[in-house]
Design an enzyme around this catalytic site. Sequence first.
Site, mmCIF file in Angstrom:
data_model
loop_
_atom_site.group_PDB
_atom_site.id
_atom_site.type_symbol
_atom_site.label_atom_id
_atom_site.label_comp_id
_atom_site.label_asym_id
_atom_site.label_seq_id
_atom_site.Cartn_x
_atom_site.Cartn_y
_atom_site.Cartn_z
ATOM 1 N N GLN A 108 -79.290 76.016 67.595
ATOM 2 C CA GLN A 108 -80.412 75.080 67.717
ATOM 3 C C GLN A 108 -80.308 74.339 69.046
ATOM 4 O OE1 GLN A 108 -80.399 72.048 64.714
ATOM 5 N NE2 GLN A 108 -82.452 71.331 65.179
ATOM 6 N N SER A 111 -81.187 68.684 70.885
ATOM 7 C CA SER A 111 -80.692 67.439 71.476
ATOM 8 C C SER A 111 -80.238 67.628 72.918
ATOM 9 C CB SER A 111 -79.516 66.900 70.652
ATOM 10 O OG SER A 111 -79.946 66.521 69.359
ATOM 11 N N SER A 143 -74.728 73.489 67.541
ATOM 12 C CA SER A 143 -73.854 74.116 66.545
ATOM 13 C C SER A 143 -73.896 75.631 66.685
ATOM 14 C CB SER A 143 -74.291 73.721 65.131
ATOM 15 O OG SER A 143 -74.299 72.323 64.967
ATOM 16 N N GLU A 226 -83.941 70.844 58.148
ATOM 17 C CA GLU A 226 -82.561 70.493 58.473
ATOM 18 C C GLU A 226 -82.086 69.305 57.647
ATOM 19 O OE1 GLU A 226 -79.933 69.765 62.490
ATOM 20 O OE2 GLU A 226 -81.928 68.864 62.404
#
Length: 413
Positions: A108, A111, A143, A226
């Site tokens: 993902q 951020s 991650s 999520e």
Amino acid sequence: MTAIDAAPADTGAWLEQAWDPGMTVREWWRLLADARLSNPMLPEPWGRGWSRAEAAAFASEVVRRGALGPPAGIGMMLAVPTILAHGSEDVIQRYVPRILDGQHGWCQLFSEPGAGSDLAGLQTRAQRDGDEWVVNGQKLWTSGGQWADYGILIARTDPDQPKHRGLTYFAFPMRQPGVEVRPLREMTGRAMFNEVFMGDARVADADMIGDYNDGWRVANTTLMVERAGIGGANAAAPSAAIAGTVAGHLDQPAGRFAKPNPGGTGGTAVSRGKVRWLAELARERGRSDDPVVRDGLARLHSLVEITTWHMGRMKSGNAATGGEGNLAKIRNSQMLALALELGCTIVGPGATVTGPDSPTGGELQELNLFSPAPSIYGGTDQVQRNIIGERVLGLPKEPGPSKDTPFRELLKN
């Protein structure tokens, strides 16, 4: 091989015939995908439309028989639901099957160093170049980035639009020139997260998920899934094998990775297994009659059961408030904190001991080091409360620039 009807009752017979620890991970995962059991809560033709309880029953059967669970990670948890909700038929057909059978691993790419809680303030740019987009920027807390074949990427495609409107969502190929993944070592000693640098990397226009400049709406689907997943919405048997072509697990024997944690103490969500583990720990250490311990166990058990019912309501479509995923994430943080407090109360000073002398084999110490993380990643608990207050309860938003202010005119973090 025994067929499986629309109900999960006969999965035991199917597993009895299908599971062979000597087959490769690739072969086993393909069997699960072909039987629509990789993620049976998905709608047909990808899953079976099962409830969370039905999927959990199948997962328990997989564990009981010592079989390997289905592919796990960002691809299964986040990419599949988002692609099915917003992707074109071409994108769905190219990516979803390879996630369900474990052939591709995903990460993902959301951020950034200056855009965590304020995700819409991200500055990674994607600029069109013919049929491709050229991507430059940095992502953080990624991650599984070191194992990923693809990433779900949200990037700024029009800085003249307000910050929530100039974003676009892509299926981004990770294994290409211009992409560098650097592990971030945690205090647990592992590197679950990474930072990812993209310099003139490329993604095809055909790999856009949703519409141009509509990435924020697509990203909100991902974030909703999520938060619900962190809160305990997932119901799958554990898998020690890593999906995708990078880790090198696909062609190894499946039985090598079929080692689930019988206590259920690992992971980001507190489960019934963790409550049982703490209760047994209290009995072993003569603390089961302690009223403080008993009260803590009762509170933790109650929260776990409430969360289970909550997730069932979400799956059934009977949720009422619109903030179920946010509430589940906050509750998970509360349960982790309570589980840690309870474990430390039971064990006492030994809760700080690591290594071979640890009184719990490192389980409690792992929880101690890991427990702060879920209250931060996936949107901090404070952000979740803001969302509930503003979007569910209708409270006024925090003061700031007009929502129509172009992104390039905003002050940057």
